[in-house]
Enzyme design. Structure first.
Site, short mmCIF file in Angstrom:
data_model
loop_
_atom_site.label_atom_id
_atom_site.label_comp_id
_atom_site.label_asym_id
_atom_site.label_seq_id
_atom_site.Cartn_x
_atom_site.Cartn_y
_atom_site.Cartn_z
N ASP A 59 -0.28 -8.80 -0.66
CA ASP A 59 -0.54 -7.88 0.44
C ASP A 59 -2.02 -7.52 0.42
O ASP A 59 -2.69 -7.65 -0.61
CB ASP A 59 0.31 -6.60 0.29
CG ASP A 59 0.50 -5.91 1.64
OD1 ASP A 59 1.56 -6.10 2.25
OD2 ASP A 59 -0.43 -5.21 2.11
N ARG A 105 -2.25 7.54 12.28
CA ARG A 105 -2.37 7.08 10.89
C ARG A 105 -3.72 7.39 10.27
O ARG A 105 -3.84 7.53 9.06
CB ARG A 105 -2.10 5.58 10.82
CG ARG A 105 -0.65 5.25 11.13
CD ARG A 105 -0.31 3.87 10.64
NE ARG A 105 1.08 3.54 10.92
CZ ARG A 105 1.67 2.43 10.50
NH1 ARG A 105 0.99 1.56 9.81
NH2 ARG A 105 2.92 2.20 10.77
#
Lengths: 284, 663
Positions: A151, A42
């Site tokens: 978030d 990632r």
């Protein structure tokens, strides 16, 4: 050199430890040793973008460079963005719609206000799913209804606010809910009347004080988020949830998550198709 | 090592010699001195420059080196060495002055000129008495050098000595004294200047002093000098006349500005430096020179209008509208934009002017965003109800300047023509209004339903969310406070700021604001908005929170906390005030001054006066503007105008003076 970057520089154990600890300190997410390849995969694009040839240099940049904080936010965003979709874990949502919503409608009928928090809402599918269930129940017409999605990543919030999704997001959605969407050039968009119930904000679940801005809520969805946290971070997040929930408010975790060893503050409630946690009523 | 340096000093290669001088500070004192003097007398300027820097950095307090430098100053053969020694002594400052004065007392003849020059450069005020005496020296060169040195040293005693020399029979000395007084920024009375004006040379040198004299009698001579064949003198006279008009008022220059003199001003408008162009611009407007309007707009369009020019335009009044619009039809870009803005402003309080409105509407189709934005701003005052759909159409324009102007204009028009605005809105699909919908409805007092606002609020466009919050705030007691508070977590700082501001306006959501403050929003603008909103709420918990913000890293937050604490008359506020003003950001300075303005008059005045000599020009300008609001500050401002070198501060002081005088 291009080849090197195609493959990416290998991440040594010490480099992994440093990056893992930094991410953990920042957002509580705890990567086990088996997650090294996840971090490598990632974050490789960031290494390439910044032109670093080693993970140690990247760590150094995150810690010491003036732009390190911004980069860390980006790294956390890449590491925490998880795929989600509408009506995920449907059995739990059915229980929510059939049993919890009627109870909340009954409890709150005098004040006609309902607030649900989706903590770690990613790209917003869960938030809109909850709002659709509330609209579909027809129990709250004329009420002040808020479904608040939070978030840590700004990027996913931007996407959540657009409310437009492609087919992959609908793979588990029963067809009867399609009426809550309109077709558009970029995908299917949630109808305005559902979107008007939904609100989004950026919160780090470990930032206790900032989370308090959410105010009192009737139910919290925090599904498949705490599994990435270490135990201490889980305790802190759950403590925040406890404080945010009204007495009698519900906490819904993912199917593989529990509060075992984390908190004794909640009571377990057996619903017909699921078990959820509840903040005890006052005086109980 | 030391031999190596000395060898290098004798090298043919300039760079080696320069580097040798650079390394000379590691040498023993005697050798180091030799190295410096060798460098100061080098044939190449780069080596000399290096040596001057080395001496200035390392020779302070080194008596033998200073004596050696003075010897070098007085030697006659090497001009490069003398000039370098002069500069080095000047940079040593007061470390060198005692030795210079001692040598001056022992020296006779023309050589004294160099010592006097060095004393002037060294900024040695203790030498003033000796220099004053030398102004009367039989040798006119020594006397003139002393006058020049005094002009550099400044101070009351030096200035008086120069004034005394104005009566001297020696024209050379009179001119030197005049020039020195000009450089000192001195203000001479008309009675001191008048006798000098018969001498055409002295008259030219005295021009800046005439401008600073504050004497109405100086207007005539200066106006005549506008016609001088020398462009330099005419330009100086333009600037001086502008200064005089700043202190005496525009009316004194209007009559003397004859047609021929206006022609001279037009030349300066086109060809002068910035200060001259700005002065010429204001004077041309004061003279109501229609022919200069094109040039005036061209100059002002690229710069800002000096305050005196704005005043001149106001004096011209609505008679200037027609000429401005005539020029507007011929020019483009910033000049056209300015013409529209000025015409619109001048016509603001007049009866509706169809020509003006037609020009503004025509300009909406101009290609330059700045022109369209100016036209929209003008229409905020001059639009009729039927024009509103066109302005509404621009509220979502992709050009930032146009969009911003249209939204501001709609705010104003919503207050003035609420019904027309609601009607205009009703003819446009709501979806097409986008982000402007909640704002327009709120400003027009229209019945924006909560449902409408909720729908608009669920937008990916942060501007729209912020506008919704404002509109929700307009609902007053019916506003959903918890929804607004939730927006304190929005990922966009603009929305968080709007949420904080609206909560402050509603006087609600204090708990959420305190939590957001304690959580430490990453954006200082948001923190500042939270602090401002909390500042209007009473309570010991708020006091503690505001006091905590005085330690914030962002000056803007500190300023906002200061404002809140000042309003509460909290003792922690005044301590932090000066500290904050060290910040270079204009917004921070402006806000701090607004905070100072909330102090009791005497306290605010004392603070502002003390800030007139602040290192930051913007602080000085703000201090002058603040003082304009209080009586009794004239003397302070006039004194500052004499000493001030920054044109922006001078403008601020000039604008403040008439207000202080009650004009």
């Amino acid at each position: 050199m291009a080849l090197l970057f195609e493959e990416g520089p290998p991440m040594g154990p010490e480099e992994f430890r440093l990056l893992r600890d930094l991410v953990n300190e920042t957002c509580g997410i705890d990567f086990g040793w088996d997650a090294k390849f996840v971090i490598e995969r990632r974050l490789r694009e960031r290494l390439r973008a910044l032109g670093f040839s080693s993970w140690a240099r990247y760590h150094e940049y995150l810690v010491f460079h003036p732009r390190g904080d911004a980069e860390l936010e980006q790294a956390v965003e890449l590491l925490t963005t998880n795929e989600t979709y509408f009506f995920r874990e449907k059995y739990q949502l059915d229980a929510f719609a059939r049993e919890i919503l009627p109870r909340l409608a009954e409890r709150n009928r005098a004040k006609k206000r309902l607030t649900i928090w989706s903590a770690g809402c990613s790209t917003g599918e869960e938030v809109y799913t909850i709002a659709i269930l509330i609209a579909d129940s027809r129990l709250f017409e004329g009420w002040e209804v808020r479904v608040f999605g939070s978030d840590i990543s700004r990027g996913v919030l931007r996407k959540a606010r657009r409310g437009t999704y492609t087919e992959a997001s609908f793979r588990a959605m029963p067809s009867r809910y399609e009426r809550y969407f309109v077709e558009g050039p970029a995908g299917r968009q949630v109808r305005p009347e559902v979107r008007s119930m939904c609100h989004f904000g950026q919160l780090n679940l470990l930032a206790h004080e900032r989370s308090a801005i959410v105010g009192a809520v009737d139910a919290i969805f925090c599904r498949n988020v705490l599994i990435y946290f270490d135990e201490e971070s889980r305790r802190r997040a759950v403590r925040t949830f406890f404080e945010r929930l009204v007495p009698g408010g519900y906490l819904l975790l993912g199917h593989s998550e529990s509060l075992l060893h984390i908190s004794n503050d909640f009571e377990l409630v057996h619903l017909s198709s699921d078990m959820v946690y509840r903040r005890p009523e006052l005086g109980i | 090592m030391s031999d190596e340096v000395l060898d290098d000093l004798a090298a043919e290669d300039t760079e080696r010699r320069r580097r040798a001088v650079q390394r000379s500070d590691s040498l023993p004192p005697e050798r180091r001195r030799r190295a410096w003097l060798s460098g100061l007398g080098d044939l190449d300027w780069r080596v000399r420059r290096e040596a001057i820097d080395a001496v200035a950095s390392h020779a302070g307090g080194d008596a033998e080196t200073i004596e050696a430098l003075i010897d070098a100053l007085l030697q006659g053969d090497n001009v490069g060495l003398r000039n370098a020694a002069l500069e080095a002594l000047g940079r040593l400052g007061r470390d060198a002055s005692e030795a210079l004065r001692r040598r001056l007392r022992r020296t006779q003849g023309g050589e004294r000129k160099f010592l006097i020059e060095a004393l002037g450069d060294a900024g040695a005020p203790e030498a003033v008495a000796e220099l004053v005496a030398l102004c009367s020296d039989a040798d006119p060169n020594i006397a003139a050098a002393s006058v020049d040195a005094l002009a550099r040293l400044g101070g009351a005693e030096a200035e008086q000595a120069l004034r005394d020399r104005l009566k001297n029979s020696e024209p050379f000395l009179r001119m030197a004294a005049l020039d020195g007084l000009v450089r000192l920024g001195a203000r001479l009375a008309w009675s001191e200047l008048a006798p000098l004006l018969d001498d055409p040379f002295a008259r030219r040198v005295a021009v800046p002093l005439l401008g600073r004299s504050g004497a109405a009698e100086a207007v005539g001579p200066l106006a005549r000098l506008l016609e001088s064949a020398s462009p330099h003198v005419s330009a100086q006279a333009t600037r001086a006349l502008y200064e005089l008009a700043s202190s005496l008022g525009l009316s004194v220059v209007e009559t003397p500005l004859t047609a021929q003199r206006l022609v001279a001003l037009r030349t300066h408008l086109r060809e002068g430096d910035r200060a001259t162009r700005r002065a010429a611009l204001a004077l041309a407007l004061a003279g109501r020179d229609v022919e200069a309007l094109g040039d005036v707009l061209a100059v002002a369009g690229e710069d800002t209008l000096p305050p005196l020019a704005v005043e001149a335009l106001r004096r011209w009044g609505n008679a200037a509208i027609a000429p401005l619009l005539e020029v507007e039809s011929r020019v483009a870009g910033p000049a056209r934009a300015l013409a529209l803005e000025l015409a619109a402003e001048l016509g603001r309080d007049q009866a509706p002017d169809p020509t003006l409105r037609a020009s503004l509407l025509r300009a909406l189709a101009a290609p330059a965003p700045r022109v369209v934005a100016a036209a929209v701003r003008g229409l905020a005052w001059h639009a009729r109800g039927e024009d509103l759909p066109r302005i509404l159409g621009l509220a979502n324009d992709e050009r930032d300047a146009v969009r911003g102007a249209a939204r501001e204009a709609l705010d104003l028009l919503g207050e003035r023509h609420p019904d027309a605005l609601v009607q205009a809105v009703s003819h446009i699909p709501r979806a097409a209004l986008g982000g402007v919908l909640p704002r327009v409805l709120a400003r027009a007092g229209a019945a924006a339903t909560l449902d409408e606002l909720r729908t608009a609020f669920a937008s990916g466009d942060a501007e729209q969310r912020a506008a919704c919050l404002e509109a929700l705030g307009e609902l007053g007691g019916d506003a959903p406070v918890d929804l607004i508070a939730l927006s304190l977590t929005d990922e966009d700082p603009w929305v968080r700021m709007a949420a904080a501001t609206v909560l402050g306006r509603l006087g609600q959501g204090t708990d959420a604001l305190l939590r957001a403050l304690r959580a430490g929003d990453e954006d200082p603008e948001v923190r500042a908005a939270i602090v401002r909103s909390l500042g209007s709420v009473e309570g010991p918990e708020i006091d503690d929170a505001l006091r905590g913000c005085l330690d914030d890293d962002a000056p803007l937050v500190v300023v906002s906390a200061l404002h809140g604490l000042l309003a509460r008359r909290h003792p922690a506020a005044s301590v932090s005030l000066r500290e904050v003003l060290r910040h270079g950001d204009e917004g921070v300075v402006g806000r701090t001054f607004r905070a100072i303005g909330t102090l009791p008059e005497e306290e605010a005045k004392a603070v502002a006066e003390a800030l007139l000599d602040h290192e930051n020009w913007s602080v000085r300008a703000h201090a002058a503007r603040l003082l304009a609001g209080y009586g009794g500050a004239e003397a302070t401002l006039v004194a500052r105008l004499g000493a001030e070198e920054d044109e922006r501060v001078r403008d601020a002081i000039r604008a403040a003076l008439p207000k202080v005088r009650g004009g």
